[in-house]
Design an enzyme around this catalytic site. Sequence first.
Site, PDB file in Angstrom:
ATOM      1  N   THR A  29       0.552  -0.837   0.389  1.00 51.75           N
ATOM      2  CA  THR A  29      -0.337  -0.152   0.247  1.00 51.75           C
ATOM      3  C   THR A  29       0.867   0.858   0.191  1.00 51.75           C
ATOM      4  O   THR A  29       2.212   1.100   0.361  1.00 51.75           O
ATOM      5  CB  THR A  29      -0.953  -0.024   0.778  1.00 51.75           C
ATOM      6  OG1 THR A  29      -1.459   1.270   1.806  1.00 51.75           O
ATOM      7  CG2 THR A  29      -0.075  -0.482   2.594  1.00 51.75           C
ATOM      8  N   ASP A  30      -0.154   2.421  -0.218  1.00 45.87           N
ATOM      9  CA  ASP A  30       1.356   4.117  -0.114  1.00 45.87           C
ATOM     10  C   ASP A  30       1.477   4.031   1.201  1.00 45.87           C
ATOM     11  O   ASP A  30       2.264   5.275   0.788  1.00 45.87           O
ATOM     12  CB  ASP A  30       0.369   4.645  -1.470  1.00 45.87           C
ATOM     13  CG  ASP A  30      -1.390   5.104  -1.038  1.00 45.87           C
ATOM     14  OD1 ASP A  30      -1.319   4.466   0.383  1.00 45.87           O
ATOM     15  OD2 ASP A  30      -1.930   5.804  -1.770  1.00 45.87           O
ATOM     16  N   GLU A  31       0.175   3.539   1.800  1.00 50.28           N
ATOM     17  CA  GLU A  31       0.479   4.063   3.306  1.00 50.28           C
ATOM     18  C   GLU A  31       1.777   3.790   3.933  1.00 50.28           C
ATOM     19  O   GLU A  31       2.026   4.169   5.050  1.00 50.28           O
ATOM     20  CB  GLU A  31      -1.027   3.048   3.842  1.00 50.28           C
ATOM     21  CG  GLU A  31      -2.236   3.751   3.531  1.00 50.28           C
ATOM     22  CD  GLU A  31      -3.277   3.200   4.280  1.00 50.28           C
ATOM     23  OE1 GLU A  31      -3.266   3.112   5.553  1.00 50.28           O
ATOM     24  OE2 GLU A  31      -4.817   3.574   3.930  1.00 50.28           O
TER      25      GLU A  31
ATOM     26  N   TYR B 111      -2.008  -0.984  10.795  1.00 52.03           N
ATOM     27  CA  TYR B 111      -2.174  -0.777   9.628  1.00 52.03           C
ATOM     28  C   TYR B 111      -0.641  -0.962   8.604  1.00 52.03           C
ATOM     29  O   TYR B 111      -0.463  -2.090   8.728  1.00 52.03           O
ATOM     30  CB  TYR B 111      -3.532  -0.708   8.898  1.00 52.03           C
ATOM     31  CG  TYR B 111      -3.374  -1.439   7.492  1.00 52.03           C
ATOM     32  CD1 TYR B 111      -3.189  -2.358   7.128  1.00 52.03           C
ATOM     33  CD2 TYR B 111      -3.162  -0.621   6.331  1.00 52.03           C
ATOM     34  CE1 TYR B 111      -3.185  -2.981   5.663  1.00 52.03           C
ATOM     35  CE2 TYR B 111      -3.350  -0.189   5.221  1.00 52.03           C
ATOM     36  CZ  TYR B 111      -3.380  -1.310   4.458  1.00 52.03           C
ATOM     37  OH  TYR B 111      -3.523  -1.532   3.160  1.00 52.03           O
TER      38      TYR B 111
ATOM     39  N   LYS C  19       2.101  -3.511   7.147  1.00 52.87           N
ATOM     40  CA  LYS C  19       2.431  -3.632   5.381  1.00 52.87           C
ATOM     41  C   LYS C  19       3.561  -3.175   5.718  1.00 52.87           C
ATOM     42  O   LYS C  19       4.667  -3.448   4.622  1.00 52.87           O
ATOM     43  CB  LYS C  19       1.089  -2.966   4.945  1.00 52.87           C
ATOM     44  CG  LYS C  19       0.085  -3.332   4.358  1.00 52.87           C
ATOM     45  CD  LYS C  19      -0.219  -4.265   4.431  1.00 52.87           C
ATOM     46  CE  LYS C  19       0.192  -4.796   2.953  1.00 52.87           C
ATOM     47  NZ  LYS C  19      -0.285  -6.429   2.464  1.00 52.87           N
TER      48      LYS C  19
HETATM   49  P1  NAD Z   1      -9.718  -7.060   2.098  1.00 44.73           P
HETATM   50  O1  NAD Z   1      -9.224  -6.977   3.851  1.00 44.73           O
HETATM   51  O2  NAD Z   1     -11.395  -6.705   1.116  1.00 44.73           O
HETATM   52  O3  NAD Z   1      -9.194  -9.284   1.901  1.00 44.73           O
HETATM   53  C1  NAD Z   1      -8.396  -9.176   2.435  1.00 44.73           C
HETATM   54  C2  NAD Z   1      -8.536 -11.161   2.144  1.00 44.73           C
HETATM   55  O4  NAD Z   1      -7.516 -11.756   3.234  1.00 44.73           O
HETATM   56  C3  NAD Z   1     -10.002 -12.102   3.057  1.00 44.73           C
HETATM   57  O5  NAD Z   1     -10.555 -12.726   1.165  1.00 44.73           O
HETATM   58  C4  NAD Z   1      -9.339 -12.310   3.993  1.00 44.73           C
HETATM   59  O6  NAD Z   1     -10.375 -13.658   4.665  1.00 44.73           O
HETATM   60  C5  NAD Z   1      -7.857 -13.054   3.561  1.00 44.73           C
HETATM   61  N1  NAD Z   1      -7.200 -13.129   4.756  1.00 44.73           N
HETATM   62  C6  NAD Z   1      -6.734 -12.354   6.195  1.00 44.73           C
HETATM   63  N2  NAD Z   1      -6.905 -12.184   7.001  1.00 44.73           N
HETATM   64  C7  NAD Z   1      -5.924 -14.011   6.014  1.00 44.73           C
HETATM   65  C8  NAD Z   1      -5.066 -14.836   6.609  1.00 44.73           C
HETATM   66  N3  NAD Z   1      -4.199 -14.710   7.990  1.00 44.73           N
HETATM   67  N4  NAD Z   1      -4.802 -16.181   5.918  1.00 44.73           N
HETATM   68  C9  NAD Z   1      -5.403 -16.136   5.019  1.00 44.73           C
HETATM   69  N5  NAD Z   1      -6.195 -15.301   4.589  1.00 44.73           N
HETATM   70  C10 NAD Z   1      -6.599 -13.937   5.323  1.00 44.73           C
HETATM   71  O7  NAD Z   1      -8.458  -6.295   1.410  1.00 44.73           O
HETATM   72  P2  NAD Z   1      -8.251  -5.860   0.566  1.00 44.73           P
HETATM   73  O8  NAD Z   1      -8.660  -4.197  -0.377  1.00 44.73           O
HETATM   74  O9  NAD Z   1      -9.007  -6.633  -1.148  1.00 44.73           O
HETATM   75  O10 NAD Z   1      -6.487  -5.847   0.304  1.00 44.73           O
HETATM   76  C11 NAD Z   1      -5.961  -6.911  -0.773  1.00 44.73           C
HETATM   77  C12 NAD Z   1      -4.351  -6.463  -0.201  1.00 44.73           C
HETATM   78  O11 NAD Z   1      -4.015  -4.739  -1.060  1.00 44.73           O
HETATM   79  C13 NAD Z   1      -3.541  -6.055   1.057  1.00 44.73           C
HETATM   80  O12 NAD Z   1      -2.765  -6.429   1.302  1.00 44.73           O
HETATM   81  C14 NAD Z   1      -4.426  -4.955   1.204  1.00 44.73           C
HETATM   82  O13 NAD Z   1      -2.808  -4.091   2.282  1.00 44.73           O
HETATM   83  C15 NAD Z   1      -3.718  -4.014  -0.563  1.00 44.73           C
HETATM   84  N6  NAD Z   1      -3.827  -3.341  -0.797  1.00 44.73           N
HETATM   85  C16 NAD Z   1      -5.495  -2.214  -0.950  1.00 44.73           C
HETATM   86  C17 NAD Z   1      -6.126  -1.116  -0.863  1.00 44.73           C
HETATM   87  C18 NAD Z   1      -7.096  -0.921  -0.395  1.00 44.73           C
HETATM   88  O14 NAD Z   1      -7.945   0.032  -1.338  1.00 44.73           O
HETATM   89  N7  NAD Z   1      -8.105  -2.242  -0.720  1.00 44.73           N
HETATM   90  C19 NAD Z   1      -4.922  -0.609  -1.343  1.00 44.73           C
HETATM   91  C20 NAD Z   1      -3.033  -0.753  -1.403  1.00 44.73           C
HETATM   92  C21 NAD Z   1      -2.883  -2.069  -1.039  1.00 44.73           C
HETATM   93  O1  DAU Z   2      -4.464   4.167   0.620  1.00 40.76           O
HETATM   94  C1  DAU Z   2      -4.143   2.743   0.619  1.00 40.76           C
HETATM   95  C2  DAU Z   2      -5.284   2.201   1.087  1.00 40.76           C
HETATM   96  O2  DAU Z   2      -6.111   3.061   1.411  1.00 40.76           O
HETATM   97  C3  DAU Z   2      -5.043   0.392   1.779  1.00 40.76           C
HETATM   98  O3  DAU Z   2      -4.651   0.143   2.000  1.00 40.76           O
HETATM   99  C4  DAU Z   2      -5.825  -0.038   2.469  1.00 40.76           C
HETATM  100  O4  DAU Z   2      -6.246  -1.186   2.559  1.00 40.76           O
HETATM  101  C5  DAU Z   2      -7.506   0.631   2.145  1.00 40.76           C
HETATM  102  O5  DAU Z   2      -8.543   0.342   3.454  1.00 40.76           O
HETATM  103  C6  DAU Z   2      -7.585   1.551   2.310  1.00 40.76           C
HETATM  104  O6  DAU Z   2      -7.071   2.095   3.439  1.00 40.76           O
HETATM  105  P1  DAU Z   2      -7.833   4.290   4.220  1.00 40.76           P
HETATM  106  O7  DAU Z   2      -8.212   4.237   5.525  1.00 40.76           O
HETATM  107  O8  DAU Z   2      -7.262   5.474   2.698  1.00 40.76           O
HETATM  108  O9  DAU Z   2      -9.843   3.512   3.182  1.00 40.76           O
HETATM  109  P2  DAU Z   2     -11.300   3.474   4.000  1.00 40.76           P
HETATM  110  O10 DAU Z   2     -11.752   3.344   3.319  1.00 40.76           O
HETATM  111  O11 DAU Z   2     -11.395   3.422   5.741  1.00 40.76           O
HETATM  112  O12 DAU Z   2     -10.748   5.473   4.004  1.00 40.76           O
HETATM  113  C7  DAU Z   2     -10.848   5.635   3.127  1.00 40.76           C
HETATM  114  C8  DAU Z   2     -11.206   7.512   3.285  1.00 40.76           C
HETATM  115  O13 DAU Z   2     -12.213   7.792   3.693  1.00 40.76           O
HETATM  116  C9  DAU Z   2     -10.150   7.841   4.753  1.00 40.76           C
HETATM  117  O14 DAU Z   2      -9.556   9.127   4.399  1.00 40.76           O
HETATM  118  C10 DAU Z   2     -10.926   7.917   6.052  1.00 40.76           C
HETATM  119  C11 DAU Z   2     -12.036   8.486   5.315  1.00 40.76           C
HETATM  120  N1  DAU Z   2     -13.776   7.608   6.155  1.00 40.76           N
HETATM  121  C12 DAU Z   2     -13.692   6.161   5.894  1.00 40.76           C
HETATM  122  C13 DAU Z   2     -15.018   6.369   6.220  1.00 40.76           C
HETATM  123  C14 DAU Z   2     -15.609   4.610   6.412  1.00 40.76           C
HETATM  124  C15 DAU Z   2     -13.974   8.110   6.104  1.00 40.76           C
HETATM  125  O15 DAU Z   2     -14.433  10.028   6.309  1.00 40.76           O
HETATM  126  N2  DAU Z   2     -15.928   7.964   6.087  1.00 40.76           N
HETATM  127  C16 DAU Z   2     -16.417   6.977   6.943  1.00 40.76           C
HETATM  128  O16 DAU Z   2     -16.996   6.054   7.300  1.00 40.76           O
END
Ligand code: NAD
Ligand code: DAU
Length: 331
Positions: A120-122, A147, A151
């Site tokens: 992630t960019d975080e 989190y 990562k």
């Molecule tokens: P998600 O929470 O939707 O999915 C995570 C999946 O991993 C789920 O299916 C869960 O059951 C599985 N999981 C969790 N713990 C596990 C374990 N111990 N063993 C096996 N499986 C397990 O997450 P996502 O949003 O799809 O993110 C996927 C990846 O991408 C993560 O590594 C996250 O850090 C990264 N990422 C997410 C975002 C975003 O915007 N969502 C952006 C950049 C990177």
């Molecule tokens: O940048 C990549 C990341 O983006 C991933 O690594 C994470 O897995 C993914 O969850 C996401 O993180 P954020 O914390 O940015 O995403 P989230 O959807 O939780 O929130 C997006 C933005 O919206 C953040 O600034 C918090 C805000 N927010 C979130 C929720 C759930 C609100 O304002 N209201 C809300 O109800």
Amino acid sequence: MRLLVTGGAGFIGSNFVHQVMRATEHQVVVIDKLTYAGNADSLAGLPADRLRLVRADVCDGGAVDGLVAECDAIVHFAAESHNDNSIDDPAPFVQTNLVGTFRLLEAARRHGKRFHHVSTDEVYGDLELDDPSKFTPETPYNPSSPYSASKAGSDMLVRAWVRTYGVRATISNCSNNYGPRQHVEKFIPRQITNLLDGRRPKLYGTGANTRDWIHVDDHNSAVLAILDRGRIGQTYLIGSDGELSNKRVVELILTEMGRPADEYDLVKDRPGHDLRYAIDASKLRDELDWRPAYRDFRAGLRATIDWYRNNESWWRPAKREVEARYQAKQQ
Ligand code: NAD
Ligand code: DAU
């Protein structure tokens, strides 16, 4: 090629498996613990002769070793992924994101397998709202939440395994994804499903925080490009110049769903809330000739809203508990 996809029943992982089925002839084995965030239904309808789902924990060294031995490459999505949850209870984040990545790297080392780590960019922390700069692969790591710290630690493990043991690994750090099959705890699906339920969208703080939105299919096409032709040991940042304030995103959702653009609530802010993320993806574009397909956020958002409208049975089971948890925190 036979891919082992960890976390393939989650949001990005399941969309990745769908894309692999559409765009390649690869075989896929998914390893997923099916936590609250995993949903086997997200893989429904895919060709059974090319896909196997194994319910197992990536921290289980024995299970991981057997599956890694059978595959050509590992694409590692599995993680605890939600910042708010990591603030409430960091323990599963340290376990899955650090120990799980360690187990997979050890198996990749033992069996000499190609490894792609989805991050992630975080890990870079945040930027000031008025700072015009963007994250690059050279930006120092400075994570804010449990989190993002977990990562960042997992990325460091990957780098060490490349340098010390010669594991053939790459890393990608992507910005915020949107699209179908994202859990209703996350920002965009939460607001869409709130509106479908007659609730008002909830914005943390003032809504000024900005995120750099990318469609999940663009994230995954970049992962496939890196897997195909990325340089071993390299980090690629994935983004598609989609910077928007949270307030603007909520206004767009409201407008697209036929409501007045100011019909939202400001709620309690997230502790340590990162202000702004922004990605410079020029290395990915220049080296691997990758381009995003979704250049119109509003059109992608409209399609995502339609998906949630048409797939209530997918998201409904999680909605009540998620909202009860947010309500208890005045969010
Ligand atoms: P998600 O929470 O939707 O999915 C995570 C999946 O991993 C789920 O299916 C869960 O059951 C599985 N999981 C969790 N713990 C596990 C374990 N111990 N063993 C096996 N499986 C397990 O997450 P996502 O949003 O799809 O993110 C996927 C990846 O991408 C993560 O590594 C996250 O850090 C990264 N990422 C997410 C975002 C975003 O915007 N969502 C952006 C950049 C990177
Ligand atoms: O940048 C990549 C990341 O983006 C991933 O690594 C994470 O897995 C993914 O969850 C996401 O993180 P954020 O914390 O940015 O995403 P989230 O959807 O939780 O929130 C997006 C933005 O919206 C953040 O600034 C918090 C805000 N927010 C979130 C929720 C759930 C609100 O304002 N209201 C809300 O109800």
